[in-house]
Motif scaffolding. Structure first.
Motif, mmCIF file in Angstrom:
data_model
loop_
_atom_site.group_PDB
_atom_site.id
_atom_site.type_symbol
_atom_site.label_atom_id
_atom_site.label_comp_id
_atom_site.label_asym_id
_atom_site.label_seq_id
_atom_site.Cartn_x
_atom_site.Cartn_y
_atom_site.Cartn_z
ATOM 1 N N SER A 247 2.099 4.772 -2.027
ATOM 2 C CA SER A 247 2.255 5.938 -2.899
ATOM 3 C C SER A 247 3.185 5.579 -4.045
ATOM 4 N N PHE A 248 3.329 6.510 -4.961
ATOM 5 C CA PHE A 248 4.196 6.323 -6.122
ATOM 6 C C PHE A 248 5.073 7.555 -6.273
ATOM 7 N N ILE A 249 6.342 7.349 -6.602
ATOM 8 C CA ILE A 249 7.269 8.467 -6.750
ATOM 9 C C ILE A 249 7.250 9.039 -8.160
ATOM 10 N N THR A 250 6.412 8.483 -9.019
ATOM 11 C CA THR A 250 6.220 9.011 -10.371
ATOM 12 C C THR A 250 4.754 9.402 -10.526
ATOM 13 N N SER A 251 4.434 10.063 -11.614
ATOM 14 C CA SER A 251 3.052 10.472 -11.850
ATOM 15 C C SER A 251 2.203 9.323 -12.382
ATOM 16 N N PHE A 252 2.812 8.176 -12.638
ATOM 17 C CA PHE A 252 2.083 7.003 -13.105
ATOM 18 C C PHE A 252 2.379 5.834 -12.176
ATOM 19 N N LYS A 253 1.464 4.877 -12.133
ATOM 20 C CA LYS A 253 1.599 3.722 -11.245
ATOM 21 C C LYS A 253 2.456 2.650 -11.911
ATOM 22 N N HIS A 254 3.654 2.495 -11.397
ATOM 23 C CA HIS A 254 4.589 1.486 -11.885
ATOM 24 C C HIS A 254 5.161 0.782 -10.657
ATOM 25 N N PRO A 255 5.269 -0.538 -10.686
ATOM 26 C CA PRO A 255 5.752 -1.267 -9.506
ATOM 27 C C PRO A 255 7.102 -0.775 -8.978
ATOM 28 N N LEU A 256 8.005 -0.338 -9.849
ATOM 29 C CA LEU A 256 9.302 0.151 -9.373
ATOM 30 C C LEU A 256 9.206 1.534 -8.736
ATOM 31 N N ALA A 257 8.101 2.216 -8.939
ATOM 32 C CA ALA A 257 7.890 3.531 -8.330
ATOM 33 C C ALA A 257 7.019 3.456 -7.080
ATOM 34 N N GLU A 258 6.518 2.276 -6.771
ATOM 35 C CA GLU A 258 5.622 2.091 -5.624
ATOM 36 C C GLU A 258 6.409 2.164 -4.316
ATOM 37 N N ARG A 259 5.843 2.857 -3.341
ATOM 38 C CA ARG A 259 6.408 2.930 -2.000
ATOM 39 C C ARG A 259 5.305 2.591 -1.008
ATOM 40 N N VAL A 260 5.609 1.675 -0.098
ATOM 41 C CA VAL A 260 4.638 1.217 0.900
ATOM 42 C C VAL A 260 5.227 1.519 2.274
ATOM 43 N N THR A 261 4.523 2.321 3.049
ATOM 44 C CA THR A 261 4.982 2.671 4.389
ATOM 45 C C THR A 261 4.317 1.751 5.399
ATOM 46 N N VAL A 262 5.151 1.109 6.235
ATOM 47 C CA VAL A 262 4.652 0.207 7.272
ATOM 48 C C VAL A 262 5.198 0.642 8.629
ATOM 49 N N LEU A 263 4.498 0.208 9.670
ATOM 50 C CA LEU A 263 4.923 0.457 11.046
ATOM 51 C C LEU A 263 5.021 -0.892 11.743
ATOM 52 N N ALA A 264 6.211 -1.190 12.256
ATOM 53 C CA ALA A 264 6.424 -2.439 13.001
ATOM 54 C C ALA A 264 7.481 -2.185 14.063
ATOM 55 N N HIS A 265 7.304 -2.777 15.218
ATOM 56 C CA HIS A 265 8.243 -2.625 16.329
ATOM 57 C C HIS A 265 8.487 -1.153 16.671
ATOM 58 N N LYS B 195 8.699 1.301 14.694
ATOM 59 C CA LYS B 195 9.489 1.999 13.682
ATOM 60 C C LYS B 195 8.738 2.034 12.364
ATOM 61 N N SER B 196 8.957 3.099 11.624
ATOM 62 C CA SER B 196 8.352 3.248 10.303
ATOM 63 C C SER B 196 9.384 2.870 9.240
ATOM 64 N N PHE B 197 8.943 2.093 8.245
ATOM 65 C CA PHE B 197 9.799 1.683 7.137
ATOM 66 C C PHE B 197 9.091 1.993 5.823
ATOM 67 N N VAL B 198 9.832 2.491 4.849
ATOM 68 C CA VAL B 198 9.292 2.728 3.512
ATOM 69 C C VAL B 198 9.859 1.641 2.605
ATOM 70 N N LEU B 199 8.969 0.776 2.134
ATOM 71 C CA LEU B 199 9.364 -0.405 1.365
ATOM 72 C C LEU B 199 9.160 -0.189 -0.125
ATOM 73 N N GLN B 200 9.891 -0.971 -0.909
ATOM 74 C CA GLN B 200 9.717 -0.964 -2.356
ATOM 75 C C GLN B 200 10.039 -2.344 -2.904
ATOM 76 N N HIS B 201 9.595 -2.593 -4.139
ATOM 77 C CA HIS B 201 9.932 -3.852 -4.800
ATOM 78 C C HIS B 201 11.413 -3.839 -5.160
ATOM 79 N N PRO B 202 12.141 -4.917 -4.866
ATOM 80 C CA PRO B 202 13.537 -4.976 -5.289
ATOM 81 C C PRO B 202 13.627 -5.095 -6.814
ATOM 82 N N VAL B 203 14.671 -4.534 -7.356
ATOM 83 C CA VAL B 203 14.897 -4.576 -8.798
ATOM 84 C C VAL B 203 15.612 -5.880 -9.156
#
Length: 141
Positions: A42-60, A62-70
Motif C-alpha cells: 500500500s501507499f500512505i500517499t495518494s500517489f505511488k512513491h517509493p518512500l510512501a510504500e508500505r509492505v506488510t509481511v508475516l514471518a515467525h 508476526k506481522s511487520f510493516v516494511l518500508q524503504h529506508p531513507v
C-alpha cells in the motif's frame, strides 16, 4: 509533457518493488526451510512513491510493516531500493526485520530476509536469516 509522463511511469514502476503477494520460501544457513508471506502493498500517499510504500509481511507468526529506508546526504533525499525494513521497539529492547531485494532483469524481487530480536536487559541478540527466497504461490483468487 512526455518527460513528465515518463517520470511518473518510472516512479510508479519502481515504487512497486517487484513483489508478488504470496509466500516466498528459502533456506537458513543451516539448510532448514524458511518462509515469509507478503500480505499487502500500500501507499500512505495518494500517489505511488517509493518512500510512501508500505509492505506488510508475516514471518515467525508476526506481522511487520516494511518500508524503504531513507538515504539522506548534503545533496538529496532518496530511498534505498535494495531493501525494505522496519524496527519495532518493545520494553527492554527492539526487533528489526529486513527484506533484501534484487533488481536483476528476470530475477527481480525479494531474495532474503533477516529478523533480529535484541533484548537489552538480558543482552541477548537472536538472529535469523533466510536466503534464496523464491516465490511459491499467490493467495489472491
Amino acid at each position: 509533457m512526455h518527460k513528465i509522463l515518463l517520470l511518473i511511469s518510472v516512479v510508479s514502476f519502481s515504487a512497486q518493488a517487484h513483489i508478488q503477494i504470496g509466500t516466498y520460501k528459502g533456506q537458513t544457513f543451516e539448510g532448514t526451510e524458511c518462509s515469509v508471506e507478503f500480505k499487502s502493498i500500500s501507499f500512505i500517499t495518494s500517489f505511488k512513491h517509493p518512500l510512501a510504500e508500505r509492505v506488510t509481511v508475516l514471518a515467525h507468526g508476526k506481522s511487520f510493516v516494511l518500508q524503504h529506508p531513507v538515504k539522506v546526504d548534503a545533496a538529496s533525499v532518496r530511498y534505498d531500493d535494495e531493501s525494505l525494513e522496519t524496527s519495532v521497539p518493545f520494553q527492554g529492547g527492539a526487533e528489526f526485520f529486513k527484506v533484501s531485494m534484487s533488481h536483476t532483469a528476470g530475477d527481480a524481487g525479494p531474495k532474503s530476509f533477516t529478523h533480529l530480536i535484541h533484548d537489552w536487559q538480558t543482552e541477548t541478540l537472536t538472529s535469523f536469516t533466510c536466503e534464496g527466497l523464491e516465490f511459491q504461490q499467490s493467495h489472491l483468487r
